[in-house]
Design a protein around this motif. Structure first.
Motif, PDB file in Angstrom:
ATOM      1  N   UNK A 282       3.106   8.119  -9.499  1.00  0.00           N
ATOM      2  CA  UNK A 282       3.415   7.916 -10.898  1.00  0.00           C
ATOM      3  C   UNK A 282       4.764   8.541 -11.272  1.00  0.00           C
ATOM      4  N   UNK A 283       5.008   9.782 -10.757  1.00  0.00           N
ATOM      5  CA  UNK A 283       6.199  10.469 -11.222  1.00  0.00           C
ATOM      6  C   UNK A 283       7.228  10.656 -10.109  1.00  0.00           C
ATOM      7  N   UNK A 284       7.161   9.797  -9.102  1.00  0.00           N
ATOM      8  CA  UNK A 284       8.033   9.996  -7.956  1.00  0.00           C
ATOM      9  C   UNK A 284       9.502   9.833  -8.326  1.00  0.00           C
ATOM     10  N   UNK A 285      10.340  10.717  -7.813  1.00  0.00           N
ATOM     11  CA  UNK A 285      11.760  10.590  -8.104  1.00  0.00           C
ATOM     12  C   UNK A 285      12.436   9.494  -7.291  1.00  0.00           C
ATOM     13  N   UNK A 286      11.710   8.840  -6.428  1.00  0.00           N
ATOM     14  CA  UNK A 286      12.344   7.744  -5.693  1.00  0.00           C
ATOM     15  C   UNK A 286      11.806   6.414  -6.209  1.00  0.00           C
ATOM     16  N   UNK A 287      12.567   5.382  -5.932  1.00  0.00           N
ATOM     17  CA  UNK A 287      12.240   4.085  -6.501  1.00  0.00           C
ATOM     18  C   UNK A 287      10.991   3.460  -5.907  1.00  0.00           C
TER      19      UNK A 287
ATOM     20  N   UNK B 128       0.843  -1.193   0.000  1.00  0.00           N
ATOM     21  CA  UNK B 128       0.000   0.000   0.000  1.00  0.00           C
ATOM     22  C   UNK B 128       0.879   1.244   0.000  1.00  0.00           C
ATOM     23  N   UNK B 129       0.597   2.155  -0.916  1.00  0.00           N
ATOM     24  CA  UNK B 129       1.280   3.433  -0.944  1.00  0.00           C
ATOM     25  C   UNK B 129       0.329   4.459  -0.370  1.00  0.00           C
ATOM     26  N   UNK B 130       0.703   5.083   0.723  1.00  0.00           N
ATOM     27  CA  UNK B 130      -0.221   6.024   1.351  1.00  0.00           C
ATOM     28  C   UNK B 130       0.028   7.431   0.845  1.00  0.00           C
TER      29      UNK B 130
ATOM     30  N   UNK C  71       9.568   2.318  -2.074  1.00  0.00           N
ATOM     31  CA  UNK C  71       9.921   3.260  -1.013  1.00  0.00           C
ATOM     32  C   UNK C  71       8.739   4.125  -0.637  1.00  0.00           C
ATOM     33  N   UNK C  72       8.991   5.095   0.224  1.00  0.00           N
ATOM     34  CA  UNK C  72       7.927   6.023   0.604  1.00  0.00           C
ATOM     35  C   UNK C  72       7.894   7.202  -0.358  1.00  0.00           C
TER      36      UNK C  72
ATOM     37  N   UNK D 146      14.055   5.765  -0.876  1.00  0.00           N
ATOM     38  CA  UNK D 146      13.752   6.423   0.393  1.00  0.00           C
ATOM     39  C   UNK D 146      12.692   5.626   1.116  1.00  0.00           C
ATOM     40  N   UNK D 147      12.979   5.217   2.330  1.00  0.00           N
ATOM     41  CA  UNK D 147      12.002   4.420   3.060  1.00  0.00           C
ATOM     42  C   UNK D 147      12.164   4.611   4.564  1.00  0.00           C
ATOM     43  N   UNK D 148      11.103   4.310   5.296  1.00  0.00           N
ATOM     44  CA  UNK D 148      11.209   4.359   6.752  1.00  0.00           C
ATOM     45  C   UNK D 148      11.794   3.031   7.225  1.00  0.00           C
ATOM     46  N   UNK D 149      12.369   3.043   8.420  1.00  0.00           N
ATOM     47  CA  UNK D 149      12.950   1.782   8.876  1.00  0.00           C
ATOM     48  C   UNK D 149      11.842   0.771   9.128  1.00  0.00           C
TER      49      UNK D 149
END
Ligand code: ADP
Ligand code: MG
Length: 468
Positions: A120-125, A79-81, A128-129, A199-202
């Motif tokens: 859709x256009x996130x600069x992170x992979x 899930x992407x919030x 991730x968040x 970029x992600x939370x632990x």
């Protein structure tokens, strides 16, 4: 396959059956399917009204939600919030006050729209968040407290020579760590779009790792995290005590260091002070550049308020900024919250912001922050939090899964209300005052030795005292 509203309604039904009406209504009903869904069938984009709620849902309902999705669709999806205040999400029936408040809680409409497109256009992979479009270097106000951290972060973002590895940023809650981390990611993306940033939370790292173990997909997991150019892990302290995940994190770090890939980590403490971490990991985390963000001084707090007001296109008189900054010194998040409420109020009543209205309103504000809490509320929230039945607060059952929450509730009753030990005992099924005293002492002790309990207590305190 893209999820449809029908799927989502069915998922809601499953969730309701799983967690019960009251938890469902408080936490899961507000989740809405986002209008735009990412390609493929690995991720579902979901709108959530506040960041607090997002964090709460991730922390407490990740597994339940995942299972409901599998039950309904047969697919195991992440899930992407997307934090979207209800007023902007849809024309949901809400009181004008709630609407104004929801609107003021976050960014102006334009930015919210942008955030919605982020999957859709996130600069992170993927995996991730999502980055907050407001968290850029331009929007970061510097002063003595954070200057060094700011310049270090900029240096890391602007050069790809990996001179400092890892970059470790630490400091208290709401002081701008996440903001700076997102700013680095935005800057890297703007400068060198081909650098692969994760970029992600632990917490998410741990969750994905555990899931990979369960699904026997650890190779994929390792590949995903080791093939990035920049790895950012936010709030690393939550990995405390999770040994297998720490081990994996340690290995990931070493693999990335060997390949001269940048690692960036934030935490609430310096590497050496991190509780529940293996020594080798603590020491490895301290090898690069470690910087701290401190609480901003008065002057910086005023500058932050003025900058936020400018971004919101609000006319904030200097004396009001000074007054607010003087009264709210704890952290930038609270300062921002106060400004948002002030703006919500004055917009609602069509009045300009003046010192007099601010002083009047601030009385209410502080009442909100320090509102009176009752034992009933404490019992309800704690029962909900640990998913036990409310009557267990009064029962004499001693099994640990109910006894511990009950002790925590007693502890909160003692610290958040002015009730005496005998009064508290009475409210917990007529227990003796010595039982309450014992419970309070016990939880105080555990708070120092058990980081996850400490975190639970902190969240509960926050929920009970801030109307969240
Ligand atoms: P942390 O991650 O340290 O808990 P955040 O980065 O989430 O804190 O910051 C909390 C809020 O305060 C965010 O909305 C952020 O934009 C804002 N903030 C913190 N420091 C600054 C600053 N120096 N200038 C502008 N906004 C700030
Ligand atoms: Mg943060």
């Amino acid at each position: 396959m893209r999820l449809t509203t029908e799927h989502w309604n069915a998922i809601h039904e499953h969730l309701k059956a799983e967690v019960g009406d009251s938890c469902f209504e408080s936490w899961l009903l507000p989740l809405k399917l986002a209008d735009e869904q990412p390609e493929g069938n690995t991720t579902v984009a979901v709108k959530v009204p506040t960041r607090f709620m997002r964090d709460w849902v991730i922390r407490h309902y990740t597994d339940v939600l995942r299972k409901a999705i599998v039950d309904v669709t047969g697919l195991d999806m992440t899930v992407d919030y997307i934090v979207t205040p209800p007023a902007a999400a849809s024309a949901q029936a809400a009181t004008p006050a709630a609407k104004a408040a929801a609107k003021a809680e976050t960014a102006p409409k334009v930015t919210t729209k942008k955030a919605e497109k982020a999957p859709v256009s996130s600069p992170v992979l993927e995996g991730g968040n999502i980055l907050d479009p407001r968290y850029t270097f331009d929007n970061f106000v510097t002063g003595k407290s954070n200057e060094f951290a700011y310049h270090a972060a900029k240096r890391i973002a602007e050069s790809d020579d990996i001179a400092y590895n890892p970059f470790f940023l630490h400091g208290g809650v709401g002081l701008g760590k996440t903001h700076l981390m997102h700013a680095i990611a935005w800057q890297i993306h703007a400068q060198t779009p081909k650098r692969r940033v994760m970029y992600t939370s632990s917490e998410k790292f741990v969750y994905q790792f555990v899931r990979a173990l369960k699904d026997k997909k650890t190779i994929d997991f390792k590949d995903a995290f080791r093939s990035v150019d920049v790895l950012m892990i936010d709030d690393i302290q939550f990995i405390a005590g999770k040994d297998a995940s720490q081990e994996e994190f340690f290995n990931t770090l070493n693999a990335l260091f060997d390949q001269r890939k940048q690692v960036i980590v934030t935490a609430d403490k310096s590497p050496l002070e991190l509780d529940g971490f293996e020594d080798r990991l603590r020491s490895r985390l301290g090898w690069g550049l470690t910087t701290e963000v401190h609480r901003p001084d008065l002057e910086t707090r005023v500058a932050i308020l003025e900058s936020k007001a400018q971004n919101m296109k609000i006319d904030l008189p200097r004396d009001v900024a000074l007054f607010l900054a003087d009264k709210i010194a704890s952290n930038v998040r609270e300062l921002e919250g106060a400004l948002n409420r002030l703006v919500a109020h004055t917009t609602l009543v069509h009045q300009p912001i003046t010192l007099a209205t601010t002083q009047e309103l601030l009385k209410d504000l502080f009442r909100v922050y320090n509102r009176a809490v009752t034992i009933d509320e404490i019992q309800m929230k704690v029962a909900e939090f640990y998913r036990i039945k409310l009557h267990e607060m009064h029962s004499s059952r001693r099994s640990r899964d109910v006894a511990r929450p009950r002790q925590i509730a007693m502890y909160l009753a003692k610290t958040l209300t002015s009730k005496s030990y005998p009064e508290i005992g009475k409210a917990f099924g007529g227990r003796d005052h010595t039982t309450v005293m014992h419970a309070v002492k016990h939880i105080e002790g555990l708070r120092d030795s058990d980081p996850s309990l400490k975190e639970d207590v902190k969240i509960l305190e926050n929920m009970l005292t801030t109307n969240a």
